[in-house]
Enzyme design. Structure first.
Site, short mmCIF file in Angstrom:
data_model
loop_
_atom_site.label_atom_id
_atom_site.label_comp_id
_atom_site.label_asym_id
_atom_site.label_seq_id
_atom_site.Cartn_x
_atom_site.Cartn_y
_atom_site.Cartn_z
N LYS A 1 0.19 -4.82 19.73
CA LYS A 1 0.50 -6.08 19.97
C LYS A 1 1.37 -7.09 21.05
CE LYS A 1 -2.19 -8.23 16.76
NZ LYS A 1 -1.87 -6.56 15.68
N ARG B 1 -8.61 -12.62 12.81
CA ARG B 1 -8.33 -11.30 12.47
C ARG B 1 -9.75 -11.31 11.23
NH1 ARG B 1 -2.74 -11.23 12.10
NH2 ARG B 1 -1.70 -8.76 11.18
N ARG C 1 10.70 0.47 12.33
CA ARG C 1 10.64 -0.78 12.15
C ARG C 1 11.09 -1.66 11.86
NH1 ARG C 1 5.52 -5.13 14.48
NH2 ARG C 1 5.41 -5.01 12.23
N ARG D 1 11.08 -5.30 7.06
CA ARG D 1 9.80 -7.02 6.92
C ARG D 1 10.30 -5.91 5.68
NH1 ARG D 1 6.82 -8.54 11.92
NH2 ARG D 1 4.88 -7.90 9.80
N ARG E 1 -2.66 -2.76 4.77
CA ARG E 1 -2.79 -4.18 5.78
C ARG E 1 -3.72 -3.56 6.90
NH1 ARG E 1 3.12 -4.88 7.76
NH2 ARG E 1 2.50 -6.61 9.71
P1 AMP Z 1 1.50 -9.94 12.33
O1 AMP Z 1 2.85 -10.50 11.92
O2 AMP Z 1 0.13 -10.30 12.88
O3 AMP Z 1 1.25 -8.57 11.58
O4 AMP Z 1 1.41 -11.21 10.54
C1 AMP Z 1 2.13 -10.68 9.58
C2 AMP Z 1 0.81 -11.27 8.11
O5 AMP Z 1 1.26 -13.02 8.73
C3 AMP Z 1 0.13 -10.35 7.63
O6 AMP Z 1 0.28 -9.27 7.21
C4 AMP Z 1 -0.87 -12.42 7.40
O7 AMP Z 1 -0.75 -12.36 5.74
C5 AMP Z 1 -0.20 -13.23 8.15
N1 AMP Z 1 -1.65 -13.14 8.76
C6 AMP Z 1 -1.08 -13.19 10.49
N2 AMP Z 1 -1.90 -13.43 11.05
C7 AMP Z 1 -3.26 -13.70 10.45
C8 AMP Z 1 -4.17 -14.16 10.44
N3 AMP Z 1 -4.62 -14.18 11.82
N4 AMP Z 1 -5.22 -14.66 8.83
C9 AMP Z 1 -4.83 -14.15 8.29
N5 AMP Z 1 -3.60 -13.72 7.90
C10 AMP Z 1 -2.39 -13.80 8.64
#
Ligand code: AMP
Length: 209
Positions: A13, A88, A122, A152, A163
């Site tokens: 994304k 999400r 990554r 990370r 996840r």
């Molecule tokens: P990402 O960088 O999009 O993979 O997001 C990293 C982390 O941020 C996720 O594993 C969640 O802990 C939190 N997070 C990001 N977006 C959301 C969302 N829309 N709803 C809930 N948690 C989120």
């Protein structure tokens, strides 16, 4: 023009968003980035979300929705946004619908194997935050600024499957929600694809909006 990018973590994304920003001048908003920025600055929000983000659990809806709605109210968002990592959950999708006209939802469809391979390789720069496919590129310093690269916490193997399972559980109803609204475009990714390969079909659809 407002676009949602939908896909599991590791589906690409972020790369897709960068290409859409380049070609269509939209503002890229990633809830994951917003949370990480707040964690790095040790803000109240950062402290609140840290235990979720660092263990791959989702931040509760009320927190996530408030953060996102506040961000899209900012004046720079008037030219249009690309939402990355939001919504999400169905609750998030409904809250968004009440305040923003979404023109298109691009769902990047990837297999579990692609996600495992990409996330496991990554690494992120400690200094400038740039993400690198360090394991394949065989680099240990940031290509942009020379900073140290690190993995990370939530990209470590034990969290990746968690996840993915979380994502799949909730995503089917989100896709149904947008399909019913006639907003959904699904693009299928392959492990050998570069971001530009996957983007080609997406660009044509967005250009017609
Ligand atoms: P990402 O960088 O999009 O993979 O997001 C990293 C982390 O941020 C996720 O594993 C969640 O802990 C939190 N997070 C990001 N977006 C959301 C969302 N829309 N709803 C809930 N948690 C989120």
């Amino acid at each position: 023009m407002n676009i949602i990018l939908n896909g599991a973590s590791g589906s690409g994304k972020g790369s897709m968003a960068a290409l859409l920003v380049r070609d269509f001048g939209l503002v890229h908003i990633s809830t994951g980035d917003l949370f990480r920025e707040n964690m790095a600055k040790k803000t109240e929000l950062g402290k609140k979300v840290e235990s979720y983000v660092s263990t791959g659990k989702w931040v509760p809806d009320e927190v996530t929705i408030a953060v996102l709605l506040d961000r899209i109210k900012q004046p720079d968002c008037k030219k249009g946004v690309i939402l990355d990592g939001f919504p999400r959950t169905l609750n998030q999708a409904k809250a968004l619908k009440a305040v923003l006209d979404v023109d298109l939802v691009i769902a990047i469809d990837v297999t579990d194997e692609i996600v495992q391979a990409r996330l496991g390789g990554r690494y992120m720069c400690r200094k400038c935050g740039t993400i690198h496919a360090a394991r394949w590129d065989k680099i240990d310093k940031c290509k942009k600024c020379g900073g140290e690269l690190y993995q990370r916490d939530d990209d470590k193997a034990e969290f990746i499957q968690k996840r993915l399972e979380n994502f799949k559980q909730n995503n089917a109803e989100i896709l149904d929600f947008y399909r019913a609204d006639n907003k959904l475009f699904v693009v299928h990714d392959k492990l050998e694809n570069t971001p530009e390969d996957t983007y080609r079909a997406v660009k044509d659809v967005v250009a017609k909006l």
